[in-house]
Design a protein around this motif. Structure first.
Motif, short mmCIF file in Angstrom:
data_model
loop_
_atom_site.label_atom_id
_atom_site.label_comp_id
_atom_site.label_asym_id
_atom_site.label_seq_id
_atom_site.Cartn_x
_atom_site.Cartn_y
_atom_site.Cartn_z
N GLU A 164 0.84 -1.19 0.00
CA GLU A 164 0.00 0.00 0.00
C GLU A 164 0.88 1.24 0.00
OE1 GLU A 164 -3.56 2.15 2.62
OE2 GLU A 164 -2.90 0.11 3.13
N LEU A 165 0.48 2.23 -0.78
CA LEU A 165 1.16 3.52 -0.83
C LEU A 165 0.28 4.55 -0.14
CD1 LEU A 165 3.28 5.56 -1.85
CD2 LEU A 165 2.05 5.60 -4.04
N ILE A 166 0.83 5.22 0.87
CA ILE A 166 0.09 6.22 1.63
C ILE A 166 0.69 7.60 1.34
CG2 ILE A 166 -0.57 7.03 3.93
CD1 ILE A 166 0.50 3.47 3.66
N ILE A 167 -0.10 8.49 0.76
CA ILE A 167 0.34 9.85 0.48
C ILE A 167 -0.10 10.76 1.63
CG2 ILE A 167 0.20 11.81 -1.10
CD1 ILE A 167 1.63 9.39 -2.24
N LEU A 168 0.86 11.47 2.20
CA LEU A 168 0.60 12.35 3.34
C LEU A 168 0.62 13.80 2.85
CD1 LEU A 168 3.02 10.45 5.73
CD2 LEU A 168 0.52 10.32 5.78
N THR A 169 -0.54 14.40 2.75
CA THR A 169 -0.66 15.70 2.10
C THR A 169 0.00 16.84 2.88
OG1 THR A 169 -2.82 16.05 3.16
CG2 THR A 169 -2.80 15.03 0.96
N GLN A 170 0.17 16.69 4.20
CA GLN A 170 0.72 17.77 5.01
C GLN A 170 2.15 17.51 5.46
OE1 GLN A 170 -2.09 19.15 8.13
NE2 GLN A 170 -3.56 17.75 7.20
N SER A 171 2.78 16.48 4.93
CA SER A 171 4.11 16.09 5.40
C SER A 171 5.20 16.41 4.37
CB SER A 171 4.14 14.59 5.73
OG SER A 171 3.30 14.30 6.82
#
Length: 241
Positions: free
Chosen positions: A205-212
């Motif tokens: 799974e790829l998790i994109i962290l918009t605020q990081s």
């Protein structure tokens, strides 16, 4: 900030934590503390050439960093049947290479894996002329412990490791979670997608962290990252006898 190596034994499952290029264990200590609180044993080596000076780091190569990472994993594997490995940035590359060499690794977690860095190939041509290159100021106010200069001979070796790992990705079947900050301006964020598309793992799974930004394990979305990490480890443990 304590950037030294550490080993905190606790439960019967262990997690190896690998820091990034020019950094120290400060990068992974917050996550390690959380996992320790959850009942896991945690270990984080200080990789060769780190925590000293850029000039000392220029005396090291990727084989030196991997040798310590692998030795740490093997020490844990002797004591624990289940060992997970997580790595930030360059630590993510070492994590992938470790999984390629040791298929028995229970699961891996990558945080802003440095599989692609813009113009990293230039280091091989620059280091004979200039030993270090000043880093640009960070675009955040995250307290960190890292060199303010890139050791270019070591960076050239990091580029070699990138190529090796890219050739190994399709052989890795270890369960994996990949985290990438959308505001990362240190590496090419498309590298996380590159890994996700090519790795042979069924559970990925790829998790994109918009605020990081690049330093995911020290950034504002850490509570979310910690929860996902904990859930992933528990999922793998529940699935495998």
């Amino acid at each position: 900030m304590d950037g030294s190596a550490f080993f905190w034994p606790k439960g019967d499952v262990a997690v190896l934590c690998l820091h990034g290029f020019t950094a120290t264990t400060v990068e992974v200590r917050k996550m390690a503390s959380y996992l320790f609180e959850q009942g896991y044993s945690v270990k984080a080596p200080l990789l060769p050439g780190h925590g000293t000076s850029p000039f000392e780091m220029n005396k090291t190569r990727w084989q030196d960093w991997f040798s310590v990472a692998e030795a740490s994993y093997l020490e844990l594997a002797e004591k624990y049947q289940k060992v997970f490995v997580l790595g930030e940035s360059m630590g993510g590359l070492l994590t992938l290479h470790l999984a390629a060499q040791h298929s028995q690794v229970s699961g891996i977690l990558l945080f802003a894996p440095a599989i692609k860095i813009k113009n990293s190939w230039l280091a091989r041509f620059l280091w004979p002329i200039i030993p270090t290159l000043k880093k640009k100021p960070p675009n955040n106010d995250i307290p960190q412990q890292s060199y303010t200069e890139f050791p270019l001979r070591a960076a050239a070796s990091l580029h070699v490791l990138q190529k090796i790992v890219r050739n190994e990705i399709s052989q890795i079947r270890t369960p994996i979670r990949i985290f990438q900050g959308k505001q990362d301006d240190t590496i090419d964020p498309l590298g996380a997608l590159y890994i996700h598309e090519r790795i042979a793992s069924d559970d990925k799974e790829l998790i994109i962290l918009t605020q990081s930004c690049h330093l995911i394990l020290l950034d504002k979305q850490m509570p979310e990252v910690q929860c996902i990490t904990k859930a992933f480890i528990e999922k793998v443990l529940n699935e495998k006898p």
